[in-house]
Design a protein around this motif. Sequence first.
Motif, PDB file in Angstrom:
ATOM      1  N   ALA A  43       0.930  -1.209   0.021  1.00  0.00           N
ATOM      2  CA  ALA A  43       0.012   0.076   0.029  1.00  0.00           C
ATOM      3  C   ALA A  43       0.673   1.350   0.002  1.00  0.00           C
ATOM      4  O   ALA A  43       0.803   1.855   1.065  1.00  0.00           O
ATOM      5  CB  ALA A  43      -0.678   0.011   1.377  1.00  0.00           C
ATOM      6  N   SER A  44       1.541   1.352  -1.093  1.00  0.00           N
ATOM      7  CA  SER A  44       2.548   2.460  -1.042  1.00  0.00           C
ATOM      8  C   SER A  44       1.796   3.639  -1.727  1.00  0.00           C
ATOM      9  O   SER A  44       1.096   3.346  -2.721  1.00  0.00           O
ATOM     10  CB  SER A  44       3.764   2.219  -2.041  1.00  0.00           C
ATOM     11  N   ALA A  45       2.281   4.946  -1.553  1.00  0.00           N
ATOM     12  CA  ALA A  45       1.792   6.024  -2.222  1.00  0.00           C
ATOM     13  C   ALA A  45       2.234   6.062  -3.833  1.00  0.00           C
ATOM     14  O   ALA A  45       3.498   5.746  -3.867  1.00  0.00           O
ATOM     15  CB  ALA A  45       1.946   7.353  -1.740  1.00  0.00           C
ATOM     16  N   PRO A  46       1.427   6.311  -4.567  1.00  0.00           N
ATOM     17  CA  PRO A  46       1.828   6.780  -5.981  1.00  0.00           C
ATOM     18  C   PRO A  46       2.778   8.109  -5.859  1.00  0.00           C
ATOM     19  O   PRO A  46       2.640   8.691  -4.780  1.00  0.00           O
ATOM     20  CB  PRO A  46       0.595   6.989  -6.783  1.00  0.00           C
ATOM     21  N   GLY A  47       3.495   8.292  -7.057  1.00  0.00           N
ATOM     22  CA  GLY A  47       4.332   9.659  -6.786  1.00  0.00           C
ATOM     23  C   GLY A  47       3.402  10.758  -6.910  1.00  0.00           C
ATOM     24  O   GLY A  47       2.327  10.978  -7.495  1.00  0.00           O
ATOM     25  N   THR A  48       4.209  11.829  -6.238  1.00  0.00           N
ATOM     26  CA  THR A  48       3.565  13.025  -6.329  1.00  0.00           C
ATOM     27  C   THR A  48       4.524  14.150  -6.552  1.00  0.00           C
ATOM     28  O   THR A  48       5.641  13.941  -6.312  1.00  0.00           O
ATOM     29  CB  THR A  48       3.007  13.356  -4.772  1.00  0.00           C
ATOM     30  N   PRO A  49       4.308  15.491  -7.176  1.00  0.00           N
ATOM     31  CA  PRO A  49       5.302  16.248  -7.347  1.00  0.00           C
ATOM     32  C   PRO A  49       6.089  16.634  -6.143  1.00  0.00           C
ATOM     33  O   PRO A  49       5.670  16.539  -5.194  1.00  0.00           O
ATOM     34  CB  PRO A  49       4.482  17.604  -7.928  1.00  0.00           C
ATOM     35  N   ARG A  50       6.925  17.384  -6.337  1.00  0.00           N
ATOM     36  CA  ARG A  50       8.054  17.915  -5.485  1.00  0.00           C
ATOM     37  C   ARG A  50       7.488  18.738  -4.293  1.00  0.00           C
ATOM     38  O   ARG A  50       7.826  18.831  -3.079  1.00  0.00           O
ATOM     39  CB  ARG A  50       9.219  18.643  -5.865  1.00  0.00           C
ATOM     40  N   SER A  51       6.345  19.423  -4.627  1.00  0.00           N
ATOM     41  CA  SER A  51       5.711  20.194  -3.963  1.00  0.00           C
ATOM     42  C   SER A  51       4.809  19.511  -2.775  1.00  0.00           C
ATOM     43  O   SER A  51       4.339  20.084  -1.671  1.00  0.00           O
ATOM     44  CB  SER A  51       4.646  21.092  -4.127  1.00  0.00           C
ATOM     45  N   ALA A 106       2.936   3.868  -9.621  1.00  0.00           N
ATOM     46  CA  ALA A 106       2.993   5.280 -10.102  1.00  0.00           C
ATOM     47  C   ALA A 106       2.628   5.312 -11.770  1.00  0.00           C
ATOM     48  O   ALA A 106       2.946   4.182 -12.211  1.00  0.00           O
ATOM     49  CB  ALA A 106       4.385   5.634  -9.661  1.00  0.00           C
ATOM     50  N   VAL A 107       2.477   6.451 -12.172  1.00  0.00           N
ATOM     51  CA  VAL A 107       2.395   6.594 -13.492  1.00  0.00           C
ATOM     52  C   VAL A 107       4.143   6.669 -13.996  1.00  0.00           C
ATOM     53  O   VAL A 107       4.699   7.167 -13.197  1.00  0.00           O
ATOM     54  CB  VAL A 107       1.755   7.797 -13.862  1.00  0.00           C
ATOM     55  N   PRO A 108       4.342   6.110 -14.993  1.00  0.00           N
ATOM     56  CA  PRO A 108       5.863   6.066 -15.506  1.00  0.00           C
ATOM     57  C   PRO A 108       6.140   7.670 -15.669  1.00  0.00           C
ATOM     58  O   PRO A 108       5.577   8.510 -16.420  1.00  0.00           O
ATOM     59  CB  PRO A 108       6.075   5.446 -16.659  1.00  0.00           C
ATOM     60  N   GLY A 109       7.246   8.186 -15.067  1.00  0.00           N
ATOM     61  CA  GLY A 109       7.750   9.663 -14.928  1.00  0.00           C
ATOM     62  C   GLY A 109       7.135  10.262 -13.697  1.00  0.00           C
ATOM     63  O   GLY A 109       7.632  11.339 -13.166  1.00  0.00           O
ATOM     64  N   GLU A 110       6.359   9.600 -12.952  1.00  0.00           N
ATOM     65  CA  GLU A 110       6.025  10.288 -11.644  1.00  0.00           C
ATOM     66  C   GLU A 110       7.358   9.806 -10.786  1.00  0.00           C
ATOM     67  O   GLU A 110       7.790   8.808 -10.917  1.00  0.00           O
ATOM     68  CB  GLU A 110       4.748   9.762 -11.144  1.00  0.00           C
ATOM     69  N   ILE A 111       7.293  10.551  -9.464  1.00  0.00           N
ATOM     70  CA  ILE A 111       8.149  10.012  -8.326  1.00  0.00           C
ATOM     71  C   ILE A 111       7.540   8.796  -7.613  1.00  0.00           C
ATOM     72  O   ILE A 111       6.012   8.768  -7.288  1.00  0.00           O
ATOM     73  CB  ILE A 111       8.199  11.017  -7.133  1.00  0.00           C
ATOM     74  N   GLY A 112       8.188   7.442  -7.703  1.00  0.00           N
ATOM     75  CA  GLY A 112       7.471   6.534  -7.281  1.00  0.00           C
ATOM     76  C   GLY A 112       7.948   5.268  -8.188  1.00  0.00           C
ATOM     77  O   GLY A 112       8.604   5.413  -9.290  1.00  0.00           O
ATOM     78  N   ALA A 113       7.308   4.007  -7.928  1.00  0.00           N
ATOM     79  CA  ALA A 113       7.553   2.718  -8.504  1.00  0.00           C
ATOM     80  C   ALA A 113       6.253   2.676  -9.621  1.00  0.00           C
ATOM     81  O   ALA A 113       5.238   2.470  -9.293  1.00  0.00           O
ATOM     82  CB  ALA A 113       7.662   1.602  -7.803  1.00  0.00           C
ATOM     83  N   ALA A 114       6.786   2.589 -10.987  1.00  0.00           N
ATOM     84  CA  ALA A 114       5.694   2.252 -12.053  1.00  0.00           C
ATOM     85  C   ALA A 114       6.298   0.865 -12.339  1.00  0.00           C
ATOM     86  O   ALA A 114       7.290   0.531 -12.436  1.00  0.00           O
ATOM     87  CB  ALA A 114       5.856   2.927 -13.245  1.00  0.00           C
ATOM     88  N   GLY A 173       7.374  -0.592  -2.927  1.00  0.00           N
ATOM     89  CA  GLY A 173       7.494   0.172  -1.995  1.00  0.00           C
ATOM     90  C   GLY A 173       7.595   1.615  -2.553  1.00  0.00           C
ATOM     91  O   GLY A 173       8.096   1.961  -3.547  1.00  0.00           O
ATOM     92  N   PRO A 174       7.548   2.615  -1.562  1.00  0.00           N
ATOM     93  CA  PRO A 174       7.918   4.147  -1.644  1.00  0.00           C
ATOM     94  C   PRO A 174       9.358   4.102  -2.165  1.00  0.00           C
ATOM     95  O   PRO A 174      10.136   3.631  -1.674  1.00  0.00           O
ATOM     96  CB  PRO A 174       7.513   4.803  -0.295  1.00  0.00           C
ATOM     97  N   THR A 175       9.483   5.213  -2.985  1.00  0.00           N
ATOM     98  CA  THR A 175      10.586   5.806  -3.324  1.00  0.00           C
ATOM     99  C   THR A 175      10.639   6.971  -3.820  1.00  0.00           C
ATOM    100  O   THR A 175       9.665   7.461  -4.228  1.00  0.00           O
ATOM    101  CB  THR A 175      11.251   4.782  -4.680  1.00  0.00           C
ATOM    102  N   GLN A 176      11.857   7.869  -3.710  1.00  0.00           N
ATOM    103  CA  GLN A 176      11.929   9.198  -4.255  1.00  0.00           C
ATOM    104  C   GLN A 176      12.370   9.180  -5.512  1.00  0.00           C
ATOM    105  O   GLN A 176      12.462  10.271  -6.241  1.00  0.00           O
ATOM    106  CB  GLN A 176      12.850  10.164  -3.311  1.00  0.00           C
ATOM    107  N   GLU A 177      12.713   8.111  -6.298  1.00  0.00           N
ATOM    108  CA  GLU A 177      13.074   8.147  -7.692  1.00  0.00           C
ATOM    109  C   GLU A 177      11.688   7.854  -8.521  1.00  0.00           C
ATOM    110  O   GLU A 177      10.757   7.499  -8.298  1.00  0.00           O
ATOM    111  CB  GLU A 177      13.914   6.904  -7.843  1.00  0.00           C
TER     112      GLU A 177
END
Length: 206
Positions: A43-51, A106-114, A173-177
């Motif tokens: 249950a990891s969060a999908p990527g979000t913008p840096r804000s 994540a959507v490819p290109g978002e922060i997170g694992a696609a 899992g969560p990643t900042q990449e």
Amino acid sequence: MPPAHRPALSRARLATLTLLTLVSVLTGCSADPDPTARVVPSASAPGTPRSGQPTASDAPAAPAEVAVPSVGITSSLMELGLNTDGTVEVPPAEEGMTAGWYTGGAVPGEIGAAVIIGHNDTRFGEAVFHDLKKIKEGADITVTDKTGKALHFTVTATESVAKNAFPTEKVYGPTQERALRLITCDGDFDAQGHPVDNLIVYATAS
């Protein structure tokens, strides 16, 4: 086989939770007449913008195609969700030459694992990711989104793991990449004709 966890959570709800430890196994990339996925993502969060607050202008478009030029792979992408038992869908065997993007990540290109999943083989023969095992570190993976924008990812590692030891947190899992994972089956076949391992390709945005 370890039990499969069944997170009955929406994408929005998932984005507010920390990582859960879940046991995952992927099967169904063999000639089995009824392939099913046994990968259950964390249950990891999908990527979000840096804000920290996603906006419509920041959000990448959904992916439409994946290509791995170095091993001759090009495929359109279908969308994959969860089965009724909470396990991740895989492309139907009759569409074995088409890979799928897991929409719960994540959507490819978002922060997170696609995560993109494809068969190695099906009962119809060799499938889209049959040659994925030939990929090398440093190879380019190109994901083209529905607007035609090409996103490039560089392979950082590959891993062959037993399905009963699938590294759920590492993959989902969560990643900042801005990370991408390609998953297929690998290894020898068991008595039921299922490959016993998974091949995981790890890549990050170039």
